[in-house]
Design a protein around this motif. Structure first.
Motif, short mmCIF file in Angstrom:
data_model
loop_
_atom_site.label_atom_id
_atom_site.label_comp_id
_atom_site.label_asym_id
_atom_site.label_seq_id
_atom_site.Cartn_x
_atom_site.Cartn_y
_atom_site.Cartn_z
N ARG A 5 107.46 40.75 59.02
CA ARG A 5 106.23 40.08 58.63
C ARG A 5 105.05 40.83 59.21
N SER A 6 104.02 41.05 58.38
CA SER A 6 102.85 41.77 58.86
C SER A 6 101.62 40.87 58.98
N ASN A 7 101.63 39.69 58.38
CA ASN A 7 100.53 38.75 58.60
C ASN A 7 100.94 37.33 58.24
N TRP A 8 100.12 36.38 58.66
CA TRP A 8 100.36 34.95 58.44
C TRP A 8 99.00 34.28 58.52
N THR A 9 98.60 33.52 57.51
CA THR A 9 97.28 32.92 57.54
C THR A 9 97.23 31.61 56.75
N GLU A 10 96.33 30.74 57.16
CA GLU A 10 96.07 29.52 56.39
C GLU A 10 94.99 29.86 55.37
N VAL A 11 95.18 29.40 54.14
CA VAL A 11 94.26 29.72 53.04
C VAL A 11 93.58 28.44 52.58
N ALA A 12 92.27 28.49 52.46
CA ALA A 12 91.54 27.33 51.94
C ALA A 12 91.84 27.20 50.45
N ASP A 13 92.06 25.98 50.00
CA ASP A 13 92.36 25.73 48.59
C ASP A 13 91.19 24.98 47.98
N THR A 14 90.97 25.19 46.69
CA THR A 14 89.88 24.48 46.02
C THR A 14 90.15 22.99 45.94
N ASP A 15 91.42 22.62 45.95
CA ASP A 15 91.80 21.21 45.95
C ASP A 15 92.05 20.80 47.41
N PRO A 16 91.21 19.92 47.96
CA PRO A 16 91.37 19.56 49.38
C PRO A 16 92.66 18.82 49.70
N ARG B 29 107.05 43.45 54.79
CA ARG B 29 107.25 44.77 54.19
C ARG B 29 108.50 45.45 54.74
N ALA B 30 109.04 46.36 53.92
CA ALA B 30 110.21 47.14 54.29
C ALA B 30 110.36 48.29 53.29
N LYS B 31 111.22 49.24 53.63
CA LYS B 31 111.60 50.29 52.69
C LYS B 31 113.06 50.07 52.34
N LEU B 32 113.40 50.18 51.06
CA LEU B 32 114.77 50.00 50.61
C LEU B 32 115.25 51.24 49.89
N ASP B 33 116.53 51.61 50.11
CA ASP B 33 117.09 52.71 49.35
C ASP B 33 117.80 52.15 48.13
N LYS B 34 118.39 53.03 47.31
CA LYS B 34 118.99 52.57 46.07
C LYS B 34 120.16 51.64 46.26
N SER B 35 120.82 51.66 47.43
CA SER B 35 121.94 50.77 47.68
C SER B 35 121.49 49.42 48.27
N TRP C 5 113.51 56.20 49.20
CA TRP C 5 113.15 54.89 49.71
C TRP C 5 112.01 54.31 48.89
N THR C 6 112.10 53.04 48.57
CA THR C 6 111.03 52.35 47.86
C THR C 6 110.32 51.42 48.83
N ARG C 7 109.03 51.64 49.00
CA ARG C 7 108.25 50.74 49.85
C ARG C 7 108.08 49.42 49.10
N THR C 8 108.42 48.33 49.76
CA THR C 8 108.40 47.01 49.13
C THR C 8 107.59 46.05 49.97
N VAL C 9 106.64 45.36 49.33
CA VAL C 9 105.82 44.35 49.99
C VAL C 9 106.11 43.01 49.32
N VAL C 10 106.35 42.01 50.14
CA VAL C 10 106.57 40.64 49.65
C VAL C 10 105.40 39.79 50.12
N ASP C 11 104.70 39.18 49.15
CA ASP C 11 103.62 38.25 49.44
C ASP C 11 104.10 36.86 49.06
N ALA C 12 103.90 35.89 49.94
CA ALA C 12 104.31 34.52 49.63
C ALA C 12 103.21 33.55 50.04
N GLN C 13 103.11 32.48 49.26
CA GLN C 13 102.20 31.39 49.59
C GLN C 13 102.98 30.09 49.48
N SER C 14 102.86 29.25 50.49
CA SER C 14 103.50 27.94 50.44
C SER C 14 102.42 26.89 50.23
N PHE C 15 102.76 25.89 49.43
CA PHE C 15 101.83 24.83 49.07
C PHE C 15 102.45 23.49 49.41
#
Length: 131
Positions: free
Chosen positions: A98-109, A119-125, A62-72
């Motif tokens: 999903r393990s978290n969800w947050t609003e992020v301050a941006d340098t451009d207002p 996150r999840a674990k995936l096998d070779k298939s 199993w491969t532990r896989t983390v997906v991070d995403a940011q929407s703009f």
């Protein structure tokens, strides 16, 4: 190591652009010079394996896989949120939690930005298991 990130990324991009055709979905860094909003940045990480990812002979199953995403969004937090919701729904259909969800301050207002991690674990298939 099992890497299904391209297949998963393409599926997320397809599902997000169905709802937001003008949304740029990318895995490359979003540069302020060439950025076009709205946008979704998706990154994959593969934390190290442990005993729960190997069989009794020590082979990684199993491969532990983390997906991070940011929407703009250049218009509203609502738009940024809904883009991330579309990604959340797509990743949930792929078996990610999903393990978290947050609003992020941006340098451009004028830019609204939200971030989430799955996150999840995936096998070779490509079979997904909780992690």
């Amino acid at each position: 190591m099992n890497d299904h990130s391209t297949r998963i990324f393409n599926y997320v991009r397809q599902e997000v652009t169905k709802k937001y055709p003008k949304c740029t979905v990318t895995s490359a860094a979003i540069n302020s010079k060439d950025s076009k909003l709205p946008a979704l940045l998706v990154k994959f990480r593969f934390p190290g394996e442990d005993e729960s990812t190997r069989d009794s002979s020590g082979v990684e199953l199993w491969t532990r896989t983390v997906v991070d995403a940011q929407s703009f969004s250049g218009t509203s937090v609502f738009e940024a949120r809904n883009i991330l919701v579309a990604a959340d729904e797509a990743l949930a259909r792929c078996g990610f939690r999903r393990s978290n969800w947050t609003e992020v301050a941006d340098t451009d207002p004028s830019v609204r930005r939200l971030a989430a991690t799955w996150r999840a674990k995936l096998d070779k298939s490509g079979t997904v298991a909780p992690w």
